[in-house]
Design a protein around this motif. Sequence first.
Motif, PDB file in Angstrom:
ATOM      1  N   SER A  36      -9.113 -16.894  27.904  1.00 51.34           N
ATOM      2  CA  SER A  36      -9.194 -15.311  27.713  1.00 51.34           C
ATOM      3  C   SER A  36     -10.079 -15.111  26.545  1.00 51.34           C
ATOM      4  CB  SER A  36      -7.603 -15.049  27.662  1.00 51.34           C
ATOM      5  OG  SER A  36      -6.907 -15.715  26.663  1.00 51.34           O
ATOM      6  N   ASN A  37     -10.541 -13.723  26.512  1.00 51.68           N
ATOM      7  CA  ASN A  37     -11.054 -13.229  25.346  1.00 51.68           C
ATOM      8  C   ASN A  37     -10.011 -12.611  24.458  1.00 51.68           C
ATOM      9  OD1 ASN A  37     -12.654 -11.789  23.422  1.00 51.68           O
ATOM     10  ND2 ASN A  37     -14.004 -10.890  25.118  1.00 51.68           N
ATOM     11  N   THR A  38     -10.187 -12.990  23.341  1.00 54.91           N
ATOM     12  CA  THR A  38      -8.945 -12.510  22.331  1.00 54.91           C
ATOM     13  C   THR A  38      -9.179 -11.299  21.719  1.00 54.91           C
ATOM     14  OG1 THR A  38      -9.691 -13.543  20.255  1.00 54.91           O
ATOM     15  CG2 THR A  38      -8.058 -14.868  21.867  1.00 54.91           C
ATOM     16  N   LEU A  39     -10.593 -10.630  22.019  1.00 50.27           N
ATOM     17  CA  LEU A  39     -10.866  -9.432  21.576  1.00 50.27           C
ATOM     18  C   LEU A  39     -11.003  -8.495  22.469  1.00 50.27           C
ATOM     19  CD1 LEU A  39     -13.531 -10.751  18.918  1.00 50.27           C
ATOM     20  CD2 LEU A  39     -11.168 -10.420  18.510  1.00 50.27           C
ATOM     21  N   VAL A  40     -10.969  -7.154  21.986  1.00 49.91           N
ATOM     22  CA  VAL A  40     -11.252  -5.994  23.041  1.00 49.91           C
ATOM     23  C   VAL A  40     -11.703  -4.807  22.348  1.00 49.91           C
ATOM     24  CG1 VAL A  40      -8.775  -4.919  22.867  1.00 49.91           C
ATOM     25  CG2 VAL A  40     -10.128  -4.798  24.919  1.00 49.91           C
ATOM     26  N   GLU A  41     -12.328  -4.196  23.153  1.00 49.60           N
ATOM     27  CA  GLU A  41     -13.149  -2.726  22.504  1.00 49.60           C
ATOM     28  C   GLU A  41     -12.005  -1.519  22.685  1.00 49.60           C
ATOM     29  OE1 GLU A  41     -16.706   0.129  22.643  1.00 49.60           O
ATOM     30  OE2 GLU A  41     -16.875  -1.724  23.903  1.00 49.60           O
ATOM     31  N   ARG A  42     -11.760  -0.938  21.477  1.00 52.35           N
ATOM     32  CA  ARG A  42     -10.729   0.192  21.674  1.00 52.35           C
ATOM     33  C   ARG A  42     -11.115   1.206  20.724  1.00 52.35           C
ATOM     34  NH1 ARG A  42      -4.826  -2.934  21.231  1.00 52.35           N
ATOM     35  NH2 ARG A  42      -4.919  -4.105  23.329  1.00 52.35           N
ATOM     36  N   ARG A  43     -11.844   2.238  21.418  1.00 50.94           N
ATOM     37  CA  ARG A  43     -12.021   3.671  20.899  1.00 50.94           C
ATOM     38  C   ARG A  43     -13.408   3.246  20.072  1.00 50.94           C
ATOM     39  NH1 ARG A  43      -6.668   4.122  20.804  1.00 50.94           N
ATOM     40  NH2 ARG A  43      -6.281   2.982  18.950  1.00 50.94           N
ATOM     41  N   GLY A  44     -13.969   2.626  20.678  1.00 50.88           N
ATOM     42  CA  GLY A  44     -15.422   2.099  19.885  1.00 50.88           C
ATOM     43  C   GLY A  44     -15.386   0.971  18.877  1.00 50.88           C
ATOM     44  N   GLU A  45     -14.215   0.147  18.823  1.00 47.71           N
ATOM     45  CA  GLU A  45     -14.040  -0.647  17.815  1.00 47.71           C
ATOM     46  C   GLU A  45     -13.406  -1.944  18.327  1.00 47.71           C
ATOM     47  OE1 GLU A  45     -11.400  -1.443  13.606  1.00 47.71           O
ATOM     48  OE2 GLU A  45     -11.104   0.352  14.685  1.00 47.71           O
ATOM     49  N   ILE A  46     -14.006  -3.119  17.805  1.00 52.20           N
ATOM     50  CA  ILE A  46     -13.502  -4.417  18.574  1.00 52.20           C
ATOM     51  C   ILE A  46     -12.316  -4.890  17.672  1.00 52.20           C
ATOM     52  CG2 ILE A  46     -14.407  -6.677  18.862  1.00 52.20           C
ATOM     53  CD1 ILE A  46     -15.733  -4.586  20.582  1.00 52.20           C
ATOM     54  N   VAL A  47     -11.254  -4.974  18.387  1.00 52.91           N
ATOM     55  CA  VAL A  47     -10.008  -5.247  17.713  1.00 52.91           C
ATOM     56  C   VAL A  47      -9.253  -6.454  18.603  1.00 52.91           C
ATOM     57  CG1 VAL A  47      -9.693  -3.172  16.701  1.00 52.91           C
ATOM     58  CG2 VAL A  47      -8.669  -3.800  18.992  1.00 52.91           C
ATOM     59  N   HIS A  48      -8.398  -7.019  17.902  1.00 49.15           N
ATOM     60  CA  HIS A  48      -7.467  -8.315  18.322  1.00 49.15           C
ATOM     61  C   HIS A  48      -6.859  -7.809  19.705  1.00 49.15           C
ATOM     62  CE1 HIS A  48      -5.377 -11.968  19.116  1.00 49.15           C
ATOM     63  NE2 HIS A  48      -4.244 -11.082  19.237  1.00 49.15           N
ATOM     64  N   ASN A  49      -6.744  -8.239  20.476  1.00 54.00           N
ATOM     65  CA  ASN A  49      -6.245  -8.172  21.959  1.00 54.00           C
ATOM     66  C   ASN A  49      -4.983  -8.699  22.086  1.00 54.00           C
ATOM     67  OD1 ASN A  49      -5.240  -7.336  24.531  1.00 54.00           O
ATOM     68  ND2 ASN A  49      -6.991  -7.934  25.455  1.00 54.00           N
ATOM     69  N   GLY A  50      -3.841  -8.133  21.802  1.00 52.95           N
ATOM     70  CA  GLY A  50      -2.597  -8.791  21.796  1.00 52.95           C
ATOM     71  C   GLY A  50      -1.907  -9.216  23.085  1.00 52.95           C
ATOM     72  N   SER A  51      -2.642  -8.664  24.043  1.00 53.05           N
ATOM     73  CA  SER A  51      -2.081  -9.000  25.371  1.00 53.05           C
ATOM     74  C   SER A  51      -2.802  -9.851  26.262  1.00 53.05           C
ATOM     75  CB  SER A  51      -1.821  -7.702  26.172  1.00 53.05           C
ATOM     76  OG  SER A  51      -2.763  -7.079  26.707  1.00 53.05           O
ATOM     77  N   HIS A  52      -4.043 -10.616  25.405  1.00 52.86           N
ATOM     78  CA  HIS A  52      -5.062 -11.241  26.284  1.00 52.86           C
ATOM     79  C   HIS A  52      -4.336 -12.435  27.161  1.00 52.86           C
ATOM     80  CE1 HIS A  52      -4.940 -14.926  23.532  1.00 52.86           C
ATOM     81  NE2 HIS A  52      -4.573 -13.843  22.745  1.00 52.86           N
ATOM     82  N   SER A  53      -3.596 -13.076  26.658  1.00 52.31           N
ATOM     83  CA  SER A  53      -2.541 -14.280  27.549  1.00 52.31           C
ATOM     84  C   SER A  53      -2.036 -13.702  28.717  1.00 52.31           C
ATOM     85  CB  SER A  53      -1.719 -14.965  26.488  1.00 52.31           C
ATOM     86  OG  SER A  53      -2.827 -15.795  25.964  1.00 52.31           O
ATOM     87  N   PHE A  54      -1.207 -12.550  28.402  1.00 54.02           N
ATOM     88  CA  PHE A  54      -0.293 -11.799  29.292  1.00 54.02           C
ATOM     89  C   PHE A  54      -1.299 -11.316  30.457  1.00 54.02           C
ATOM     90  CE2 PHE A  54       1.485  -7.933  30.947  1.00 54.02           C
ATOM     91  CZ  PHE A  54       3.031  -8.376  31.143  1.00 54.02           C
ATOM     92  N   ASP A  55      -2.261 -10.666  30.109  1.00 56.81           N
ATOM     93  CA  ASP A  55      -3.308 -10.058  31.189  1.00 56.81           C
ATOM     94  C   ASP A  55      -4.140 -11.113  32.091  1.00 56.81           C
ATOM     95  OD1 ASP A  55      -2.489  -7.802  30.056  1.00 56.81           O
ATOM     96  OD2 ASP A  55      -4.563  -7.217  28.957  1.00 56.81           O
ATOM     97  N   THR A  56      -4.360 -12.244  31.138  1.00 53.17           N
ATOM     98  CA  THR A  56      -5.149 -13.317  32.029  1.00 53.17           C
ATOM     99  C   THR A  56      -3.913 -13.968  32.907  1.00 53.17           C
ATOM    100  OG1 THR A  56      -6.492 -13.703  30.256  1.00 53.17           O
ATOM    101  CG2 THR A  56      -6.443 -15.470  31.654  1.00 53.17           C
ATOM    102  N   GLY A  57      -2.868 -13.958  32.637  1.00 54.78           N
ATOM    103  CA  GLY A  57      -1.754 -14.602  33.516  1.00 54.78           C
ATOM    104  C   GLY A  57      -1.532 -13.868  34.807  1.00 54.78           C
ATOM    105  N   ALA A  58      -1.642 -12.560  34.624  1.00 51.77           N
ATOM    106  CA  ALA A  58      -1.627 -11.552  35.762  1.00 51.77           C
ATOM    107  C   ALA A  58      -2.688 -12.178  36.640  1.00 51.77           C
ATOM    108  CB  ALA A  58      -1.603 -10.174  35.364  1.00 51.77           C
ATOM    109  N   ALA A  59      -4.101 -12.194  36.097  1.00 45.92           N
ATOM    110  CA  ALA A  59      -5.327 -12.509  36.895  1.00 45.92           C
ATOM    111  C   ALA A  59      -4.958 -13.928  37.542  1.00 45.92           C
ATOM    112  CB  ALA A  59      -6.500 -12.517  36.008  1.00 45.92           C
ATOM    113  N   TRP A  60      -4.460 -14.871  36.863  1.00 48.19           N
ATOM    114  CA  TRP A  60      -4.158 -16.104  37.547  1.00 48.19           C
ATOM    115  C   TRP A  60      -3.268 -15.996  38.643  1.00 48.19           C
ATOM    116  CZ3 TRP A  60      -3.190 -20.677  39.691  1.00 48.19           C
ATOM    117  CH2 TRP A  60      -1.754 -21.216  39.376  1.00 48.19           C
ATOM    118  N   ALA A  61      -1.957 -15.168  38.450  1.00 53.32           N
ATOM    119  CA  ALA A  61      -1.304 -15.028  39.589  1.00 53.32           C
ATOM    120  C   ALA A  61      -1.887 -14.364  40.863  1.00 53.32           C
ATOM    121  CB  ALA A  61      -0.153 -14.270  38.971  1.00 53.32           C
ATOM    122  N   ASN A  62      -2.670 -13.396  40.736  1.00 58.02           N
ATOM    123  CA  ASN A  62      -3.425 -12.908  41.826  1.00 58.02           C
ATOM    124  C   ASN A  62      -4.224 -13.944  42.464  1.00 58.02           C
ATOM    125  OD1 ASN A  62      -2.595 -10.280  41.100  1.00 58.02           O
ATOM    126  ND2 ASN A  62      -4.625  -9.326  40.985  1.00 58.02           N
TER     127      ASN A  62
END
Length: 202
Positions: A89-115
Amino acid sequence: MSRTPDHPIEPLFVDRWSPRSFSGEPIPDAVLHSAFEAARWAPSAYNGQPWRFIVARNGDAAWPLFLGFLTTRNREWAQRASALIAVVSNTLVERRGEIVHNGSHSFDTGAAWANFAHQALLLGWHTHGIGGFDREGARFALAIPEDHAIETIVAIGRQGTLDTLHADFHPQEAPSTRRPLVDFVFEGRFGAPAIPQQRSAA
């Protein structure tokens, strides 16, 4: 072992389990593509889609490398899977034009793995997530960037018979049960039992 839900759900959710016995047969491109397509449509914060998958098929040049990451016990059964997939999982995400830490990267990737796992099951293939492996070894060998987290390695294959599996694993080769809702669903605050009740419309 009985797997009977306490409330009505689609059979897919109780039919999915994590066997260790695999037939070792090749997995078609169409199956992998379909499972990854299902993963693609998982929900994610800010639509960041942090999941990444690295695939090695049984018999490919990378296969011994992937097996080498696993603990000896996991390697014993995973060697008969059709493919091994590193889930990252990518721990970074773009929000409003800024690259920041993605606090839900593992949670979101878990959703993809379940799918992925559920779509694979619909096509007749089983998956097994593996936690016992050398993460730093995998990071180096697979050139995984430092700003990406290594979540798990997934084995996928057709379920095999018990005679394909070492006897040490036979007692575990059955679907497991689950805790009742009262153990993990709370209302109002942590630990407060959720009491199902019919609420009238506002």
